[in-house]
Design a protein around this motif. Structure first.
Motif, PDB file in Angstrom:
ATOM      1  N   ALA A  11      35.543  33.983  39.953  1.00  0.00           N
ATOM      2  CA  ALA A  11      36.276  35.017  39.755  1.00  0.00           C
ATOM      3  C   ALA A  11      36.805  34.922  41.249  1.00  0.00           C
ATOM      4  CB  ALA A  11      35.600  36.898  39.327  1.00  0.00           C
ATOM      5  N   ILE A  12      36.126  35.153  42.033  1.00  0.00           N
ATOM      6  CA  ILE A  12      36.014  34.860  43.659  1.00  0.00           C
ATOM      7  C   ILE A  12      37.492  33.646  43.864  1.00  0.00           C
ATOM      8  CG2 ILE A  12      35.299  34.699  45.891  1.00  0.00           C
ATOM      9  CD1 ILE A  12      31.870  35.112  44.465  1.00  0.00           C
ATOM     10  N   VAL A  13      37.034  32.768  43.230  1.00  0.00           N
ATOM     11  CA  VAL A  13      38.157  32.315  43.698  1.00  0.00           C
ATOM     12  C   VAL A  13      39.792  32.897  43.130  1.00  0.00           C
ATOM     13  CG1 VAL A  13      39.699  29.831  43.464  1.00  0.00           C
ATOM     14  CG2 VAL A  13      36.761  30.087  44.022  1.00  0.00           C
ATOM     15  N   ALA A  14      39.570  33.133  42.017  1.00  0.00           N
ATOM     16  CA  ALA A  14      41.027  33.658  41.788  1.00  0.00           C
ATOM     17  C   ALA A  14      41.850  34.867  42.677  1.00  0.00           C
ATOM     18  CB  ALA A  14      40.729  34.111  39.767  1.00  0.00           C
ATOM     19  N   ALA A  15      40.716  35.751  42.526  1.00  0.00           N
ATOM     20  CA  ALA A  15      41.130  36.891  42.996  1.00  0.00           C
ATOM     21  C   ALA A  15      41.637  36.675  45.304  1.00  0.00           C
ATOM     22  CB  ALA A  15      39.296  37.184  43.680  1.00  0.00           C
ATOM     23  N   VAL A  16      41.355  35.289  44.915  1.00  0.00           N
ATOM     24  CA  VAL A  16      41.670  34.575  46.463  1.00  0.00           C
ATOM     25  C   VAL A  16      43.041  34.561  46.354  1.00  0.00           C
ATOM     26  CG1 VAL A  16      41.253  33.375  48.229  1.00  0.00           C
ATOM     27  CG2 VAL A  16      39.519  34.589  47.768  1.00  0.00           C
ATOM     28  N   PHE A  17      43.380  33.430  45.691  1.00  0.00           N
ATOM     29  CA  PHE A  17      44.253  33.176  45.242  1.00  0.00           C
ATOM     30  C   PHE A  17      45.634  33.738  44.708  1.00  0.00           C
ATOM     31  CE2 PHE A  17      42.768  28.151  43.682  1.00  0.00           C
ATOM     32  CZ  PHE A  17      42.479  27.747  44.758  1.00  0.00           C
ATOM     33  N   THR A  18      45.395  35.081  43.577  1.00  0.00           N
ATOM     34  CA  THR A  18      46.136  35.727  43.915  1.00  0.00           C
ATOM     35  C   THR A  18      46.613  37.055  44.770  1.00  0.00           C
ATOM     36  OG1 THR A  18      44.765  36.536  41.454  1.00  0.00           O
ATOM     37  CG2 THR A  18      46.394  37.660  42.042  1.00  0.00           C
ATOM     38  N   GLY A  19      44.969  37.312  45.239  1.00  0.00           N
ATOM     39  CA  GLY A  19      45.943  37.154  46.941  1.00  0.00           C
ATOM     40  C   GLY A  19      46.266  36.722  47.765  1.00  0.00           C
ATOM     41  N   PHE A  23      50.187  38.494  48.412  1.00  0.00           N
ATOM     42  CA  PHE A  23      50.589  38.619  49.727  1.00  0.00           C
ATOM     43  C   PHE A  23      51.407  37.752  50.625  1.00  0.00           C
ATOM     44  CE2 PHE A  23      47.145  41.143  48.917  1.00  0.00           C
ATOM     45  CZ  PHE A  23      47.413  42.735  49.076  1.00  0.00           C
ATOM     46  N   VAL A  24      51.353  36.444  50.603  1.00  0.00           N
ATOM     47  CA  VAL A  24      51.886  35.345  50.998  1.00  0.00           C
ATOM     48  C   VAL A  24      52.821  34.895  50.359  1.00  0.00           C
ATOM     49  CG1 VAL A  24      51.538  33.095  52.730  1.00  0.00           C
ATOM     50  CG2 VAL A  24      49.988  34.778  52.481  1.00  0.00           C
ATOM     51  N   LEU A  25      52.971  34.421  49.351  1.00  0.00           N
ATOM     52  CA  LEU A  25      53.888  33.696  48.383  1.00  0.00           C
ATOM     53  C   LEU A  25      54.503  34.834  47.924  1.00  0.00           C
ATOM     54  CD1 LEU A  25      52.195  30.363  47.251  1.00  0.00           C
ATOM     55  CD2 LEU A  25      53.320  30.774  48.735  1.00  0.00           C
ATOM     56  N   LYS A  26      54.150  36.394  47.713  1.00  0.00           N
ATOM     57  CA  LYS A  26      55.584  37.172  47.061  1.00  0.00           C
ATOM     58  C   LYS A  26      55.756  36.730  46.151  1.00  0.00           C
ATOM     59  CE  LYS A  26      56.048  38.916  51.675  1.00  0.00           C
ATOM     60  NZ  LYS A  26      54.857  40.009  51.456  1.00  0.00           N
ATOM     61  N   SER A  34      48.359  37.213  36.460  1.00  0.00           N
ATOM     62  CA  SER A  34      48.783  36.435  37.843  1.00  0.00           C
ATOM     63  C   SER A  34      47.328  36.146  38.223  1.00  0.00           C
ATOM     64  CB  SER A  34      48.926  36.885  39.299  1.00  0.00           C
ATOM     65  OG  SER A  34      50.297  36.604  38.970  1.00  0.00           O
ATOM     66  N   PHE A  35      45.856  37.221  38.545  1.00  0.00           N
ATOM     67  CA  PHE A  35      44.673  36.802  38.165  1.00  0.00           C
ATOM     68  C   PHE A  35      44.021  36.720  37.442  1.00  0.00           C
ATOM     69  CE2 PHE A  35      40.293  38.144  36.717  1.00  0.00           C
ATOM     70  CZ  PHE A  35      39.929  38.102  38.260  1.00  0.00           C
ATOM     71  N   LEU A  36      44.171  36.159  35.844  1.00  0.00           N
ATOM     72  CA  LEU A  36      43.944  35.798  34.642  1.00  0.00           C
ATOM     73  C   LEU A  36      44.476  34.519  34.661  1.00  0.00           C
ATOM     74  CD1 LEU A  36      45.182  38.653  32.161  1.00  0.00           C
ATOM     75  CD2 LEU A  36      42.434  37.544  32.548  1.00  0.00           C
ATOM     76  N   GLN A  37      45.891  33.799  35.584  1.00  0.00           N
ATOM     77  CA  GLN A  37      45.903  32.575  35.805  1.00  0.00           C
ATOM     78  C   GLN A  37      45.242  31.727  36.719  1.00  0.00           C
ATOM     79  OE1 GLN A  37      50.321  33.919  36.049  1.00  0.00           O
ATOM     80  NE2 GLN A  37      50.962  31.889  35.890  1.00  0.00           N
ATOM     81  N   HIS A  38      45.007  32.593  37.205  1.00  0.00           N
ATOM     82  CA  HIS A  38      44.214  31.868  38.331  1.00  0.00           C
ATOM     83  C   HIS A  38      43.115  31.556  37.851  1.00  0.00           C
ATOM     84  CE1 HIS A  38      46.980  31.954  41.117  1.00  0.00           C
ATOM     85  NE2 HIS A  38      47.870  32.313  42.194  1.00  0.00           N
ATOM     86  N   PHE A  39      42.125  32.342  37.150  1.00  0.00           N
ATOM     87  CA  PHE A  39      40.716  32.758  36.514  1.00  0.00           C
ATOM     88  C   PHE A  39      40.675  32.132  35.421  1.00  0.00           C
ATOM     89  CE2 PHE A  39      37.856  34.348  33.372  1.00  0.00           C
ATOM     90  CZ  PHE A  39      36.871  34.316  34.622  1.00  0.00           C
ATOM     91  N   CYS A  40      41.744  31.955  34.513  1.00  0.00           N
ATOM     92  CA  CYS A  40      41.339  30.522  33.724  1.00  0.00           C
ATOM     93  C   CYS A  40      41.931  29.193  34.042  1.00  0.00           C
ATOM     94  CB  CYS A  40      42.586  30.820  32.141  1.00  0.00           C
ATOM     95  SG  CYS A  40      42.558  32.714  31.062  1.00  0.00           S
ATOM     96  N   GLY A  41      43.117  29.409  34.873  1.00  0.00           N
ATOM     97  CA  GLY A  41      43.371  27.889  35.420  1.00  0.00           C
ATOM     98  C   GLY A  41      41.909  27.317  36.363  1.00  0.00           C
ATOM     99  N   ALA A  42      41.515  27.816  37.375  1.00  0.00           N
ATOM    100  CA  ALA A  42      40.346  27.529  38.233  1.00  0.00           C
ATOM    101  C   ALA A  42      39.010  27.344  37.405  1.00  0.00           C
ATOM    102  CB  ALA A  42      39.934  28.113  38.820  1.00  0.00           C
TER     103      ALA A  42
END
Length: 485
Positions: A11-19, A23-26, A34-42
């Protein structure tokens, strides 16, 4: 590590990726999606990777599932499905690699947003498949071994020992999850799976289409080669199993046996045979009120404390000799360096029989107290014939050459196989020239000791010094110079 700790890290990794995505890639269309994509993907990338380290472990787990499914379906209206599982077992190694690669690929596709609608449906179907597996495994705890799973009316109270598959293998040997935990984990994953299908258009997409395609192709090729390296060309790059260099098998087995002996009975779980009502009575109270719980009315199940240390497969380490008697204590007494050759399967098949006539000469004492021939009798002896995989035999002949050097240098050499017919083992030894002591053990234990067939372990007393895949076995001179000091 527990499943809750792992989920927190993911979840921490997913939160960082989502950020970074927001904020960076927009590229974020919906923060939750997006958070769920990163969470389930990771989570999928990690769970697939720890299995890619040891593809044979996943294959062995699949074999257990297939065997259970075959026995379950063959006595039902769905018996036509049963023959599918032996076929899957035949190609289980390739199926294992395919599932591992697909799981990691799906995780990568979720993270980068590749083929959103396809990915959403693929994730849903894979989670549904995992839910079926873990749910089936968990629910078998309610089914006694002599009852078919589909005889729902004969289900009883949950008993963990009823389950023939005791863990799902979701994270390989890195993290063992009980089937109940695995089942609820997969039920939880069904929530984002449904969200992905409903909101596929809101899933973010990173990079350009050609770049995403290149990343997907690189993932498939890279993970496939990595899987092959960890079982075809070498043993796993990381050893999560209890049998690993540095482990004193003798001391660990004794510690686990002691821990099991010290387990205490905390209570008795009583099931009324008629009403199926379950009550739990503290141990001391149960002893005092024993007359209140007759065996004719209740079924009994002990509730025990957890062992002081985790119990591993080392606790099941038990060897038998050619005559079937246990030689585990004798093995514990071996001193110095010794080579253990492990082969859970000998690749050969019975191809017929051969009958030969032998003569038995009987003697009697002559007048001058010397033996003289009394009579000569003939009898027929039938031998089983076997056809061997020549590629497999070639591996053994190379192994025999190196182990002969080890024996001549004073090291003890022996092999451990599954409990085959002694005639088959004798025929194999004759074919390969292997003339060392051959012991027997459970095939699941042998698969756990080393992921190579055959594989070689070097011990000093009861401690594993090193282990090798048959393809990576050094010459005895190299082993002696580096490890036998």
């Amino acid at each position: 590590m527990t499943i809750f700790t792992l989920v927190l890290y993911v979840a921490i990794v997913a939160a960082v990726f989502t950020g970074i995505t927001h904020f960076v890639l927009k590229k974020v269309n919906n923060l939750l999606v997006s958070f769920l994509q990163h969470f389930c993907g990771a989570l999928f990338v990690f769970s697939g990777f720890v299995k890619a380290i040891d593809p044979l472990g996943t294959a062995y787990k699949m074999e257990q599932y297939f065997a259970k499914f075959e026995s379950t379906f063959e006595s039902t209206w769905f018996s036509f499905i049963a023959p599918l599982f032996p076929l899957l077992t035949k190609y289980v190694n390739g199926f294992s690699v395919f599932m591992i690669v697909f799981e990691i690929l799906l995780g990568v596709m979720l993270i980068i947003g590749s083929s959103r609608r396809f990915t959403a449906w693929a994730f849903f179907l894979l989670v549904l498949f995992f839910t079926f597996l873990t749910g089936f495994t968990y629910l078998t705890g309610y089914v006694s071994p002599d009852v078919n799973f589909f005889a729902f009316g004969k289900w009883g109270p949950y008993v963990e020992t009823n389950m023939q598959v005791t863990d799902c293998g979701c994270f390989g040997d890195f993290l063992k999850l009980k089937p109940k935990v695995s089942f609820f984990k997969d039920l939880f994953l069904m929530i984002p799976a449904i969200i992905f299908i409903a909101r596929a258009s809101k899933m973010h997409q990173l990079f350009t289409l050609p770049t995403r395609s290149i990343l997907n192709a690189a993932t498939v090729v890279g993970i496939t080669l990595y899987c092959f390296n960890n079982y075809i060309w070498d043993i796993p790059a990381i050893n999560f199993r209890p049998f690993k260099p540095g482990v004193d098998v003798v001391k660990q087995k004794e510690a686990e046996e002691k821990a099991l002996q010290e387990v205490k009975i905390l209570a008795y779980r009583l099931t009324d045979k008629k009403t199926k009502e379950v009550i739990e009575v503290p141990y001391e109270q149960f002893l005092k009120e024993l007359d209140k719980y007759p065996g004719e009315k209740y079924e009994f199940d002990q509730v025990k404390s957890e062992p002081a240390i985790p119990i591993t497969k080392i606790n099941d380490f038990d060897l038998t000799g050619p005559d079937g008697s246990s030689v585990t204590e004798d093995w514990k007494g071996i001193k110095g360096y010794h080579f253990m050759i492990v082969a859970y399967k000998l690749y050969g098949e019975e191809s017929g029989t051969k009958t030969e006539t032998v003569q038995d000469t009987l003697f009697k004492m002559g007048p001058d107290s010397t033996k003289v021939v009394d009579s000569i009798a003939t009898r027929n002896i039938t031998h089983k014939l076997y056809t061997w995989d020549e590629h497999y035999v070639a591996k053994w002949k190379k192994l025999v050459a190196e182990m002969t050097k080890a024996k001549e240098a004073g090291a003890t050499v022996y092999a451990i196989t599954s409990p085959y017919d002694p005639a088959m083992i004798d025929a194999f030894k004759e074919k390969t020239g292997f003339n060392f002591l051959t012991l027997r053990a459970d095939d699941i234990l042998l698969k756990t000791i080393i992921r190579s067939n055959p594989g070689v372990l070097l011990f000093k007393d009861g401690t594993i010094v090193e282990d090798w895949h048959i393809r990576k076995l050094p010459s005895f001179e190299e082993v002696k110079a580096k490890y036998m000091k």
